[in-house]
Motif scaffolding. Structure first.
Motif, PDB file in Angstrom:
ATOM      1  N   ASP A  47       1.094  -1.041  -0.782  1.00 38.61           N
ATOM      2  CA  ASP A  47       0.167  -0.188   0.023  1.00 38.61           C
ATOM      3  C   ASP A  47       0.957   1.298   0.037  1.00 38.61           C
ATOM      4  O   ASP A  47       1.338   1.823   1.337  1.00 38.61           O
ATOM      5  CB  ASP A  47      -0.417   0.387   1.036  1.00 38.61           C
ATOM      6  CG  ASP A  47      -1.749   1.384   0.758  1.00 38.61           C
ATOM      7  OD1 ASP A  47      -1.493   1.610   0.235  1.00 38.61           O
ATOM      8  OD2 ASP A  47      -3.107   1.058   1.693  1.00 38.61           O
ATOM      9  N   LEU A  50       0.452   4.231   2.624  1.00 38.36           N
ATOM     10  CA  LEU A  50       1.301   4.289   3.444  1.00 38.36           C
ATOM     11  C   LEU A  50       2.940   5.090   4.026  1.00 38.36           C
ATOM     12  O   LEU A  50       2.970   5.161   4.995  1.00 38.36           O
ATOM     13  CB  LEU A  50       1.700   2.462   4.100  1.00 38.36           C
ATOM     14  CG  LEU A  50      -0.097   1.851   4.428  1.00 38.36           C
ATOM     15  CD1 LEU A  50       0.665   0.475   4.777  1.00 38.36           C
ATOM     16  CD2 LEU A  50      -0.755   2.615   5.515  1.00 38.36           C
ATOM     17  N   THR A  75      -4.788   1.546   9.022  1.00 42.60           N
ATOM     18  CA  THR A  75      -5.304   1.193   7.716  1.00 42.60           C
ATOM     19  C   THR A  75      -6.791  -0.537   7.538  1.00 42.60           C
ATOM     20  O   THR A  75      -5.840  -0.625   9.355  1.00 42.60           O
ATOM     21  CB  THR A  75      -4.633   0.796   7.433  1.00 42.60           C
ATOM     22  OG1 THR A  75      -4.638  -0.060   6.381  1.00 42.60           O
ATOM     23  CG2 THR A  75      -3.531   0.155   7.670  1.00 42.60           C
ATOM     24  N   HIS A  78      -4.599  -4.219   7.881  1.00 43.48           N
ATOM     25  CA  HIS A  78      -3.502  -4.165   8.032  1.00 43.48           C
ATOM     26  C   HIS A  78      -2.367  -5.592   8.320  1.00 43.48           C
ATOM     27  O   HIS A  78      -1.412  -6.069   8.237  1.00 43.48           O
ATOM     28  CB  HIS A  78      -2.773  -3.402   9.031  1.00 43.48           C
ATOM     29  CG  HIS A  78      -3.910  -4.445  10.702  1.00 43.48           C
ATOM     30  ND1 HIS A  78      -3.693  -5.166  10.856  1.00 43.48           N
ATOM     31  CD2 HIS A  78      -5.662  -3.637  11.252  1.00 43.48           C
ATOM     32  CE1 HIS A  78      -4.783  -5.717  11.736  1.00 43.48           C
ATOM     33  NE2 HIS A  78      -5.798  -4.267  11.924  1.00 43.48           N
ATOM     34  N   ARG A  81      -0.066  -6.177   5.791  1.00 40.81           N
ATOM     35  CA  ARG A  81       1.159  -5.353   5.278  1.00 40.81           C
ATOM     36  C   ARG A  81       2.047  -5.692   6.260  1.00 40.81           C
ATOM     37  O   ARG A  81       2.181  -6.548   7.250  1.00 40.81           O
ATOM     38  CB  ARG A  81       0.479  -3.462   5.918  1.00 40.81           C
ATOM     39  CG  ARG A  81       0.283  -3.616   4.960  1.00 40.81           C
ATOM     40  CD  ARG A  81      -1.074  -3.560   3.347  1.00 40.81           C
ATOM     41  NE  ARG A  81      -2.362  -2.605   3.323  1.00 40.81           N
ATOM     42  CZ  ARG A  81      -2.783  -3.658   1.968  1.00 40.81           C
ATOM     43  NH1 ARG A  81      -2.287  -3.966   0.659  1.00 40.81           N
ATOM     44  NH2 ARG A  81      -3.928  -1.959   1.774  1.00 40.81           N
TER      45      ARG A  81
END
Length: 218
Positions: A47, A50, A75, A78, A81
């Motif tokens: 993403d 971020l 977010t 998450h 991520r």
């Protein structure tokens, strides 16, 4: 499918990142740096929003740990991520979401954090950090490249990497180095060759921006 690191040179104040992966254009999606501020890595299901968000948190005075916590809280996705942050003091923090695929790993050291996902071995980040720390007198660019090469030698990711990038910031708002390799069967040797060609020109390009009357002909 990615392994990467953030590094800082305490002597020069430079911040840098180096990344490689099996997908195209990793340099546009994973590393984010700001001179005098620090850096952010956002990977796995990347993403890129971020990265700038993390740099803004660092500018506001957040530590690396505080910036990571705020990024995760900001977010709803998450769990997908994998994140790392380095602040202006060289402190580091990371986050692995629950859905980040194995093998995954992270290694922290003085002025360095290395991490990866879908790796051949969780020891890959340890090899990267060790290579970075083993050459403290070398320029930051060389330490970052050696770290990527050590990660590949330690097994790298599952499958073949095809893109890589080297990003370094120093005093200016623009990068000191921003080199990228895409769709290459051997991106790390290609990235090293590109840096060796660019290295003698890097200071001259900065000079063209800040003092064009006294800039070299390149």
């Amino acid at each position: 499918m990615t392994f990467s690191l953030l590094g800082r040179c305490a002597r020069t104040g430079q911040f840098g990142a180096a990344v490689t992966t099996s997908s195209i254009a990793v340099g546009t999606r994973v590393p984010f740096l700001a001179a005098g501020i620090g850096g952010v890595l956002t990977q796995h299901r990347t993403d890129p929003r971020l990265g700038p968000r993390g740099l803004d948190l660092l500018r506001s005075g957040c530590s690396a740990e505080e910036a990571i916590a705020a990024l995760v809280a900001s977010t709803p996705h998450h769990r997908w991520r994998q994140l790392a942050v380095m602040d202006a003091a060289g402190r580091t923090a990371h986050f692995d979401g629950a859905n980040v695929k194995p093998e995954r790993g992270v290694a922290h050291g003085t002025d360095v954090v290395a991490l990866g996902n879908i790796l051949s071995s969780p020891r890959v980040p340890e090899a990267m950090a060790a290579a970075f720390l083993a050459a403290p007198d070398q320029p930051l660019t060389e330490r970052l490249l050696r770290a990527l090469e050590a990660g590949e030698e330690a097994g790298g990711e599952h499958g073949d990497v095809t893109s890589a990038c080297l990003l370094v910031v120093h005093r200016e708002c623009f990068p000191y180095v921003d080199l990228r390799i895409d769709k290459d069967p051997r991106p790390l040797p290609a990235l090293r060759r590109l840096w060796e060609e660019y290295a003698p020109l890097a200071d001259g390009f900065v000079r063209r921006a800040v003092d064009p009357d006294d800039a070299p002909i390149i």
